[in-house]
Design a protein around this motif. Structure first.
Motif, PDB file in Angstrom:
ATOM      1  N   ILE A   1     -37.171  17.384  -8.940  1.00  0.00           N
ATOM      2  CA  ILE A   1     -38.428  16.705  -8.218  1.00  0.00           C
ATOM      3  C   ILE A   1     -39.510  17.189  -8.839  1.00  0.00           C
ATOM      4  N   ASP A   2     -39.871  18.356  -9.232  1.00  0.00           N
ATOM      5  CA  ASP A   2     -41.054  18.802  -9.593  1.00  0.00           C
ATOM      6  C   ASP A   2     -41.377  18.291 -10.984  1.00  0.00           C
ATOM      7  N   ASN A   3     -40.145  18.269 -11.877  1.00  0.00           N
ATOM      8  CA  ASN A   3     -40.246  17.500 -13.200  1.00  0.00           C
ATOM      9  C   ASN A   3     -40.780  16.291 -13.087  1.00  0.00           C
ATOM     10  N   LEU A   4     -40.123  15.460 -12.044  1.00  0.00           N
ATOM     11  CA  LEU A   4     -40.237  14.054 -11.816  1.00  0.00           C
ATOM     12  C   LEU A   4     -41.956  13.723 -11.532  1.00  0.00           C
ATOM     13  N   ALA A   5     -42.378  14.791 -10.695  1.00  0.00           N
ATOM     14  CA  ALA A   5     -43.856  14.766 -10.558  1.00  0.00           C
ATOM     15  C   ALA A   5     -44.743  15.020 -11.699  1.00  0.00           C
TER      16      ALA A   5
END
Length: 466
Positions: A44-48
């Motif tokens: 999720i952090d990478n998506l952000a």
């Protein structure tokens, strides 16, 4: 190809797939990129980091069923006669005359599927296959609406919880440790099956709504106990979807949206998430209930690492998807506005200038212009008077009251703690005008200034703009 004046990647597939991941009761502070403790959400952090992270994204109502009704129709739920969280054998659901997101996209030939929680009514006429979806597997309502609820026999009397595939019940009281993985596997298979044609995937996880359940893959893996384990498995699920899109060569023509239906249910203590310092939680119209995390990624369109603090709502996804795909909007009025300009990071874009906080059947409790929020007199459930519950048991709740209107400067006070109504009379006038306009159109049970007669569940409000 140009669509809505915007460049769309020229591929063999000249269309944009849409993946909408909607979590249940995830608060503003529940991703590690938003400050979560005791576990990491690297996918999720990478998506952000590659997309747009919205910091002022609001659920249309802070409760599951109503929020999902608004999400899938682009309307404030009270406009379409939908309220609350319908349970087993509900006498209302999504009205057949309302266009859902699935029906919107099927106009353009999209394959559509939902895996997870529906919560728009459990009668056959209300289920996904009758409302724009080709495939469905999951629960018709919340996963705590079953005989094992901690307050069963005291407050509730729930029947067995059905698991549904298509229109058929395939089991009752299914082992909930399976659900996150089951939904993910079906989502991955749907992507692979439809890789050569346009698709809309609605992945509506049942977690981390209580009762929490996690597979053996993640059990005991976090420092925050079962809640952290569940969030780690959700992050794994997001990673599996993204990996599949990449493997199938679909990333460049797929928009991915990750959000939640409402804020955390903090009454459940260590089995609940975090509102990230916002006031109160789900089922209240303070921002701990309405303000939710939202991340969007569309390769070649989103600017990596963008932070968007402009006002937006989950009802805005419906018209946004319409603009992206060229699908015609319904003839009936909707309340959402396209936020495609925010996805693209356009300078000075501000498509949503205001938002009204309705709750229950038709109570207008607050209004905001994105900078200030005017809260009207109303009673609300408060989570702060008693200690929260623990290990799956709910804590006590009490009712508090806003006795006269209060104004909060969200720029400096996102926690809504300091009433500045005497300092900004011009803002009060502005916000009251917005609220009065909506009262004339949608009514308001709190002030008894009803724009329409009280209507049956599912009946749309007819306004002069319809």
């Amino acid at each position: 190809m140009l669509m809505g004046g915007l460049a769309v990647p020229s591929l063999a597939q000249d269309y944009t797939n849409i993946v909408l991941i909607n979590l249940d009761d995830v608060g503003f502070g529940d991703f590690s990129c938003n400050g979560a403790y005791g576990y990491k959400t690297p996918n999720i952090d990478n998506l952000a980091s590659q997309g747009v992270r919205f910091t002022h994204f609001l659920a249309c109502q802070p409760i599951s069923g109503a929020s999902r009704a608004g999400l899938l129709t682009g309307c404030y739920p009270n406009r379409i006669g939908f309220s609350g969280a319908p349970g087993p054998d509900s006498d209302y659901g999504i009205h057949p005359e309302e266009m859902t997101m699935g029906e919107l996209l099927k106009q353009k030939g999209y394959s559509t599927a939902i895996f997870g929680k529906w919560h728009l009514g459990d009668a056959r006429e209300f289920l996904p296959l009758q409302n724009g979806f080709d495939e469905y597997y999951g629960l018709p309502y919340s996963n705590d609406m079953w005989p094992y609820h901690p307050q069963q026999g005291e407050v509730f009397n729930f029947p067995d919880l059905p698991t549904i595939e298509g229109n058929k019940v395939i089991g009752y009281n299914t082992d909930q440790t399976r659900f996150t993985t089951d939904y993910t596997v079906r989502a991955v298979n749907f992507i692979r099956k439809n890789r050569k044609k346009p698709f809309f995937l609605y992945l509506a996880h049942s977690m981390p709504h209580v009762p929490l359940a996690v597979s053996d893959k993640f059990k005991g893996k976090s420092e925050q106990g079962l809640f952290g384990d569940v969030m780690m498995e959700i992050d794994w699920s997001v990673g599996e979807v993204l990996k599949t899109l990449e493997e199938q060569g679909l990333m460049e023509n797929t928009l991915v949206v990750l959000t939640s239906d409402n804020g955390p249910w903090t009454n459940y203590g260590n089995h609940a998430g975090s509102a990230g310092g916002l006031r109160e939680a789900k089922a209240t119209t303070f921002d701990g209930g309405n303000r939710i995390p939202c991340i969007m990624y569309w390769k070649g369109h989103t600017k990596p690492g963008t932070i968007c603090n402009k006002l937006a709502s989950n009802i805005d996804l419906f018209p946004t998807f319409a603009e992206i795909t060229g699908a015609p909007l319904p003839e009936k009025k909707i309340d959402g506005v396209s936020i495609l300009s925010l996805i693209h990071g356009e300078d000075n874009a501000n498509p949503r200038e205001s938002f009204v906080y309705y709750l229950n059947k038709n109570d207008l409790e607050a209004v905001t212009d994105g900078e200030f929020k005017l809260v009207y007199s109303h009673k609300y459930v408060t989570y702060g008077a008693y200690e929260p519950g623990n290990d799956g048991q709910p804590g006590k709740l009490t009712v508090a009251e806003i006795e006269k209107p209060e104004l909060y400067d969200l720029r400096r006070d996102p926690g809504e703690r300091y009433n500045v109504i005497s300092q900004y009379p011009e803002r009060v006038i502005k916000l009251n005008k917005i609220a009065d306009k909506m009262r004339k159109e949608l009514g308001d049970d709190l002030t008894r200034k009803k724009g329409t007669e009280r209507r049956k569940p599912g009946a749309r409000i007819i306004s002069n703009n319809d």
